[in-house]
Design a protein around this motif. Sequence first.
Motif, PDB file in Angstrom:
ATOM      1  N   LEU A   1      52.414   0.560 -16.290  1.00 19.61           N
ATOM      2  CA  LEU A   1      51.297  -0.251 -15.786  1.00 19.61           C
ATOM      3  C   LEU A   1      51.736  -1.099 -14.594  1.00 19.61           C
ATOM      4  O   LEU A   1      52.608  -1.954 -14.720  1.00 19.61           O
ATOM      5  CB  LEU A   1      50.765  -1.155 -16.900  1.00 19.61           C
ATOM      6  CG  LEU A   1      50.218  -0.434 -18.146  1.00 19.61           C
ATOM      7  CD1 LEU A   1      49.765  -1.450 -19.183  1.00 19.61           C
ATOM      8  CD2 LEU A   1      49.076   0.511 -17.780  1.00 19.61           C
ATOM      9  N   GLN A   2      51.112  -0.845 -13.457  1.00 21.02           N
ATOM     10  CA  GLN A   2      51.332  -1.626 -12.235  1.00 21.02           C
ATOM     11  C   GLN A   2      50.003  -2.067 -11.606  1.00 21.02           C
ATOM     12  O   GLN A   2      49.978  -2.641 -10.532  1.00 21.02           O
ATOM     13  CB  GLN A   2      52.124  -0.812 -11.211  1.00 21.02           C
ATOM     14  CG  GLN A   2      53.462  -0.301 -11.715  1.00 21.02           C
ATOM     15  CD  GLN A   2      54.476  -1.409 -11.919  1.00 21.02           C
ATOM     16  OE1 GLN A   2      54.559  -2.350 -11.129  1.00 21.02           O
ATOM     17  NE2 GLN A   2      55.242  -1.316 -12.993  1.00 21.02           N
ATOM     18  N   GLY A   3      48.896  -1.758 -12.295  1.00 23.63           N
ATOM     19  CA  GLY A   3      47.571  -2.094 -11.767  1.00 23.63           C
ATOM     20  C   GLY A   3      46.904  -0.978 -10.998  1.00 23.63           C
ATOM     21  O   GLY A   3      45.884  -1.204 -10.322  1.00 23.63           O
ATOM     22  N   GLN A   4      47.442   0.241 -11.090  1.00 25.77           N
ATOM     23  CA  GLN A   4      46.875   1.359 -10.327  1.00 25.77           C
ATOM     24  C   GLN A   4      45.400   1.585 -10.696  1.00 25.77           C
ATOM     25  O   GLN A   4      45.032   1.569 -11.870  1.00 25.77           O
ATOM     26  CB  GLN A   4      47.649   2.658 -10.598  1.00 25.77           C
ATOM     27  CG  GLN A   4      49.082   2.646 -10.146  1.00 25.77           C
ATOM     28  CD  GLN A   4      50.036   2.358 -11.286  1.00 25.77           C
ATOM     29  OE1 GLN A   4      49.715   1.584 -12.194  1.00 25.77           O
ATOM     30  NE2 GLN A   4      51.210   2.973 -11.249  1.00 25.77           N
ATOM     31  N   GLY A   5      44.591   1.781  -9.670  1.00 32.10           N
ATOM     32  CA  GLY A   5      43.181   2.092  -9.880  1.00 32.10           C
ATOM     33  C   GLY A   5      42.297   0.885 -10.108  1.00 32.10           C
ATOM     34  O   GLY A   5      41.076   1.017 -10.175  1.00 32.10           O
TER      35      GLY A   5
ATOM     36  N   ALA B   1      51.842  -9.708 -10.166  1.00 30.08           N
ATOM     37  CA  ALA B   1      51.689  -9.212 -11.532  1.00 30.08           C
ATOM     38  C   ALA B   1      51.172  -7.785 -11.570  1.00 30.08           C
ATOM     39  O   ALA B   1      51.545  -7.009 -12.449  1.00 30.08           O
ATOM     40  CB  ALA B   1      50.742 -10.140 -12.297  1.00 30.08           C
ATOM     41  N   ALA B   2      50.316  -7.420 -10.642  1.00 24.30           N
ATOM     42  CA  ALA B   2      49.754  -6.064 -10.587  1.00 24.30           C
ATOM     43  C   ALA B   2      49.967  -5.512  -9.176  1.00 24.30           C
ATOM     44  O   ALA B   2      49.040  -5.431  -8.363  1.00 24.30           O
ATOM     45  CB  ALA B   2      48.266  -6.089 -10.934  1.00 24.30           C
TER      46      ALA B   2
ATOM     47  N   ALA C   1      47.575 -10.195 -15.063  1.00 31.94           N
ATOM     48  CA  ALA C   1      47.768  -9.646 -16.407  1.00 31.94           C
ATOM     49  C   ALA C   1      46.553  -8.827 -16.846  1.00 31.94           C
ATOM     50  O   ALA C   1      46.690  -7.753 -17.440  1.00 31.94           O
ATOM     51  CB  ALA C   1      48.034 -10.778 -17.391  1.00 31.94           C
ATOM     52  N   CYS C   2      45.365  -9.324 -16.532  1.00 29.97           N
ATOM     53  CA  CYS C   2      44.141  -8.595 -16.893  1.00 29.97           C
ATOM     54  C   CYS C   2      44.033  -7.277 -16.127  1.00 29.97           C
ATOM     55  O   CYS C   2      43.489  -6.299 -16.653  1.00 29.97           O
ATOM     56  CB  CYS C   2      42.915  -9.462 -16.619  1.00 29.97           C
ATOM     57  SG  CYS C   2      42.683 -10.793 -17.824  1.00 29.97           S
ATOM     58  N   ALA C   3      44.552  -7.250 -14.885  1.00 33.52           N
ATOM     59  CA  ALA C   3      44.522  -5.998 -14.125  1.00 33.52           C
ATOM     60  C   ALA C   3      45.381  -4.933 -14.811  1.00 33.52           C
ATOM     61  O   ALA C   3      45.012  -3.747 -14.838  1.00 33.52           O
ATOM     62  CB  ALA C   3      45.014  -6.235 -12.698  1.00 33.52           C
ATOM     63  N   LEU C   4      46.524  -5.329 -15.377  1.00 37.88           N
ATOM     64  CA  LEU C   4      47.354  -4.370 -16.117  1.00 37.88           C
ATOM     65  C   LEU C   4      46.623  -3.902 -17.377  1.00 37.88           C
ATOM     66  O   LEU C   4      46.636  -2.708 -17.714  1.00 37.88           O
ATOM     67  CB  LEU C   4      48.693  -5.012 -16.490  1.00 37.88           C
ATOM     68  CG  LEU C   4      49.576  -5.506 -15.337  1.00 37.88           C
ATOM     69  CD1 LEU C   4      50.904  -6.013 -15.876  1.00 37.88           C
ATOM     70  CD2 LEU C   4      49.806  -4.418 -14.297  1.00 37.88           C
ATOM     71  N   LEU C   5      45.990  -4.840 -18.078  1.00 34.52           N
ATOM     72  CA  LEU C   5      45.202  -4.473 -19.259  1.00 34.52           C
ATOM     73  C   LEU C   5      44.029  -3.568 -18.884  1.00 34.52           C
ATOM     74  O   LEU C   5      43.692  -2.630 -19.610  1.00 34.52           O
ATOM     75  CB  LEU C   5      44.669  -5.737 -19.937  1.00 34.52           C
ATOM     76  CG  LEU C   5      45.468  -6.315 -21.098  1.00 34.52           C
ATOM     77  CD1 LEU C   5      44.826  -7.614 -21.572  1.00 34.52           C
ATOM     78  CD2 LEU C   5      45.541  -5.320 -22.247  1.00 34.52           C
ATOM     79  N   MET C   6      43.419  -3.852 -17.736  1.00 34.48           N
ATOM     80  CA  MET C   6      42.285  -3.049 -17.281  1.00 34.48           C
ATOM     81  C   MET C   6      42.725  -1.636 -16.947  1.00 34.48           C
ATOM     82  O   MET C   6      42.008  -0.663 -17.230  1.00 34.48           O
ATOM     83  CB  MET C   6      41.638  -3.711 -16.064  1.00 34.48           C
ATOM     84  CG  MET C   6      40.324  -3.085 -15.649  1.00 34.48           C
ATOM     85  SD  MET C   6      38.970  -3.456 -16.753  1.00 34.48           S
ATOM     86  CE  MET C   6      38.308  -4.929 -15.973  1.00 34.48           C
TER      87      MET C   6
END
Length: 577
Positions: free
Chosen positions: A104-108, A201-202, A521-526
């Motif tokens: 998880l790096q925030g892709q997409g 973070a992302a 953090a939410c972007a990684l969760l998303m």
Amino acid sequence: MGYLYEDRLANGALDAFIKLPDTGARIVKMDTFFDWDFENALDIYWGNMLIGDYVVVYADKALFNTKLSDNSVFRRAAVLSPLGQETLDSAKITSIQQNPYLGLQGQGVLIGFADTGIDFTNPAFRWEDGSTKIKYIWDQSLSGGKFSEYGYGAEFAEEEINEALTAEDPHSVLTHTDTNGHGTFLASIAASHERGNYRGAAPDSELIVVKLKKASQYAREFYMIPSHDEEVYETADLIQGVDCLIKKARELDRPIVICIGMGTNASGHDGSQIMESYLETVSSSPGVVICCAAGNEGNSAHHMEGLITKPGESVTVSINVSEGAPSAFVVVCNQASERMSVSLVSPTGQILPRAQARAEQVILDELEIGHSKIQITYFFGYSLAFSQITEIRIWDPAPGIWKLIVYGDIITPSDITKNLMNDRFHVWLPLDGQGGEYLKILEPERHYTLTTPANSKGVITCVAYDGRSGAFWPESSEGTIRTHDYKPDIAAPGVDVPGIFPENYGTMSGTSVSAAVVTGACALLMQWSMIDENMPSVNTYMLNALLIRGADSSDFSYAWGFGKLNLYNTFLRMRNE
């Protein structure tokens, strides 16, 4: 509907009108109870329809005392200020970034900011090949060029940003700048691509940016903003900025996490103001998550709570006004089932007598202390929670201790209604940067200091702690809200956090920094939930619940909310459950 929207958009009339010094804004919910003859209101400009059938209406300030007076239909825009000036490790974000099974790096995922803009030339917001991470910029402060669908400012697509980046002087091609640096700094925390040893973070997320225009001269005068406090914005522009972020994400068919790093005390602090109501509406949409700074009012001495148990009782609130204060703006709020009135005593003992509280009654008086002039205005049925709001304005206040006396006219005891809002009133002063730097309550209360829109149930409200020591940041605002709903939600590092300004590296403290950490953090969760299709229809409420389940805490508190952000623990809980 007044001037046809398409015509105004084409010829720039709305952009020009909005930026006139006497133009003000009202926010309207166009529901089934709305009844307004726009066809015969040619002196009113209305903006683009927003998600949830909200619209911003513009007019000359003279109309705000007549057909557009603040009432149950037309809600005036409030003023806003930016909330802030080892982080990822403390929030257990690094362990998730480095987990090879999650990847998880925030892709997409898109991250959206409605703030002071962004330094689009900075390497933090560019890929390895030099192209931009930014999909779209709407700069509300600019005029000319391609107008946005909202009729003012200028917009720039990804292709235009990339074209500007190839120029020797990118700003000669694309004139957007972030002269304040607050927006750039928050974006670097949440989404900076790797730049040396620094990354957000992302880091593989992409950005949509709205630069808010400065508050209108009308709004500055109405809220008595000192001339030297320049970084002041309006909720009318923020609400349209958030709307733009969500609509652009929908056009791109991508989920979005939005960071709001601004706030105000000019509200009822019950989560029901029109800005908060709008956020509650849009945050339930799949693929939309909104994170909001709680405010930096913990040690500001800008709030107190009073108790009046029966009619005829009174409570005295002492407010120190510093030498050189150009004005003083005070808000008193109580439950609308009760009625309270006020009087004032100057530092030299002169008295503005108690005035009977009647709806939208304005009491004006001048005290012979220099040039001090006082205005008291009562509003009833204010906001969806139907509060009574009393506003006190003092021009050229004499320095010293002013005494605000609050009287109980009609009181409904709590033991009869079981309503914790009854018997009580709250006093709020403006934020520092909005004139509050001159004003201090002598016996302040830390609770109920969350700023608006952090009071909204539709946002993840973020408070700050020191990621190095683990201690709560004393400047951070505390909950709860007047309706006693659980707020704030989560705590994240927000003290001396490193990040990137337009010119160089630096540090910043504030709950807006905490909100940017939670946003990343939410972007990684998303990415895990929607892009990787583990939970394909999450929204703000669902991600907030996941963060709370993983938080480091044993119970809810007014200061910490549900505890420290622990993203690793969130994933661990999901795996074990």
